[in-house]
Design an enzyme around this catalytic site. Structure first.
Site, PDB file in Angstrom:
ATOM      1  N   HIS A 141       0.712  -6.071   1.961  1.00  0.00           N
ATOM      2  CA  HIS A 141       1.756  -5.688   3.008  1.00  0.00           C
ATOM      3  C   HIS A 141       3.128  -6.425   3.139  1.00  0.00           C
ATOM      4  CE1 HIS A 141      -2.171  -4.047   4.755  1.00  0.00           C
ATOM      5  NE2 HIS A 141      -2.540  -5.205   4.460  1.00  0.00           N
TER       6      HIS A 141
ATOM      7  N   ARG B 280      -5.509   0.790   4.493  1.00  0.00           N
ATOM      8  CA  ARG B 280      -4.264   1.453   3.764  1.00  0.00           C
ATOM      9  C   ARG B 280      -4.219   0.932   2.263  1.00  0.00           C
ATOM     10  NH1 ARG B 280      -2.766  -1.200   8.049  1.00  0.00           N
ATOM     11  NH2 ARG B 280      -1.181  -2.859   8.041  1.00  0.00           N
TER      12      ARG B 280
ATOM     13  N   ASN C  71       3.402   4.108   9.174  1.00  0.00           N
ATOM     14  CA  ASN C  71       4.583   3.802   8.687  1.00  0.00           C
ATOM     15  C   ASN C  71       5.627   5.075   8.892  1.00  0.00           C
ATOM     16  OD1 ASN C  71       3.075   2.296   5.682  1.00  0.00           O
ATOM     17  ND2 ASN C  71       4.157   1.138   7.324  1.00  0.00           N
TER      18      ASN C  71
ATOM     19  N   HIS D 233       0.677  -1.234   0.041  1.00  0.00           N
ATOM     20  CA  HIS D 233       0.072  -0.029  -0.103  1.00  0.00           C
ATOM     21  C   HIS D 233       0.939   1.251   0.000  1.00  0.00           C
ATOM     22  CE1 HIS D 233       1.462   0.033   4.132  1.00  0.00           C
ATOM     23  NE2 HIS D 233       1.061  -1.108   4.311  1.00  0.00           N
TER      24      HIS D 233
END
Length: 384
Positions: A318, A232, A189, A183
């Site tokens: 991911h 996300r 993050n 994403h």
């Protein structure tokens, strides 16, 4: 995983080496077979070794009996896998796409390699004895005809059953090209936190839009998009032109359990023992109340089997999930998988080549956080 070397025996040999009437060739090949069988038996005696693949033709009952006579007294279960192909178009395609690129034909002209391997097949046929129920009813075997038809007999263990499941789901003639992307950068993050279910940052949105432009410029707007059910990834997909978007819970990020929403520094301070244990064995370590990489690989099995059947797919998911998928297609070890670099704002293209896949990274120059953590040395772990 172990590879047994047979040195130069059988490599760069002319097709008549495999002629059953060639006594010298037959003796040489039997010598190699005995050497490999001895090595396999020794390997099984080492700790934790449970599956060996003997990659050989084993086209005669005599050779298959040799394998059983060597393995059965050692308590080693044997399962034969036979691939029968009488479709000449598939056979020719298989030789040109794969066989002429094997080590036997390094430096050989493609047409000469094709001719030699075709003649080698004819030599195999002279002594070939297929598996059949009348004579081999007591054997465990899987017989695959023209890639799509399966005859399964007397499977005796979970490993054998899983092997059958795998073979029945892969499609060797399908050349799957995968486009893999994390994403866009998320708020967690940016804050160096793991897990969570947060939205994208401004840079994350910028990447999602550039990814959409990349798909348009490369005529990939009809490619199906598979994504997780987390905010996300869904937000990233909302900026893509592709209409065929499918969401799968099994593509969700690794569950960090009680460490979810923490930074690595916070985890080290709150749970120092867990932090050290994960560094010692990252693949098998399971977050308390969460998952391990091994758990993620298990839940990804069905979707990997589905990926094997596709022509092209774009996965938006991911870091840990993509590590497991890349590890599968590049045949990486469980020690390597947790440390594969899957940077943000990068498309990873996995394309099939002879005997494997190749990886290409495509970056769009959009700034992002660095979430990769290198493998720690034993010394640094012990100093804590």
């Amino acid at each position: 995983k172990a590879v047994v070397s047979t040195q130069s025996t059988g490599v760069n040999m002319p097709c008549d080496y495999y002629d059953p009437s060639n006594a010298e060739g037959a003796q040489s090949r039997r010598m190699v077979a005995n050497h490999v069988l001895d090595t396999i038996v020794d390997w099984f005696k080492e700790d934790e070794n449970c599956v060996a693949i003997l990659d050989a033709t084993n086209t005669t009952r005599e050779r298959r009996d040799l394998i059983l006579e060597r393995c059965s007294p050692e308590g080693i279960q044997v399962m034969f896998i036979e691939s029968v192909l009488d479709d000449t178009l598939i056979e020719e395609s298989n030789i040109r796409d794969h066989k002429i690129r094997c080590p036997d034909y390094q430096g050989c002209e493609p047409d000469a390699a094709f001719k030699d391997f075709s003649e080698r097949i004819q030599n195999y046929k002279k002594a070939y004895e297929t598996l059949c129920l009348n004579l081999d009813r007591e054997f465990s075997f899987i017989r695959v005809s023209n890639i799509t038809q399966f005859h399964i007999n007397n499977l005796a263990s979970t490993v054998q059953s899983k092997s059958a499941y795998f073979l029945m789901n892969i499609r060797p003639h399908t050349k799957t090209t995968l486009y893999l992307s994390r994403h866009g950068e998320s708020l967690f993050n940016e804050q160096a936190k793991i897990g969570g279910d947060t939205n994208l940052t401004d840079n994350g949105i910028r990447y999602a839009k550039k990814l959409g432009k990349f798909l348009q410029e490369n005529n990939l707007t009809e490619v199906p998009v598979w994504t997780s059910i987390m905010k996300r990834t869904i937000e990233t997909c909302s900026h893509l032109p592709n209409q065929n978007v499918q969401r799968y819970k099994c593509l969700n990020e690794i569950d960090a359990g009680r460490s979810d929403g923490l930074t690595y520094k916070q985890i080290e301070e709150l749970y120092p023992e867990d932090f050290a244990l994960r560094d010692l064995d990252k693949y098998n370590y399971r977050y308390p109340e969460g998952e391990s990489y091994q758990d993620v690989c298990c839940r990804l099995e069905p979707i990997i089997m589905d990926l094997e059947k596709q022509d092209q797919v774009l996965l938006i998911c991911h870091q840990a999930v993509l590590r497991c998928i890349v590890g599968y297609f590049l045949n990486l070890s469980t020690e390597e998988i947790p440390y594969i670099k899957i940077p943000l704002h990068t498309v990873i293209k996995i394309a099939p080549v002879a005997y494997g896949c190749e990886k290409e990274e495509i970056s769009f120059g959009v700034e992002s956080s660095v979430t990769h953590r290198d493998k720690q040395t034993q010394e640094s772990i012990e100093r804590r």
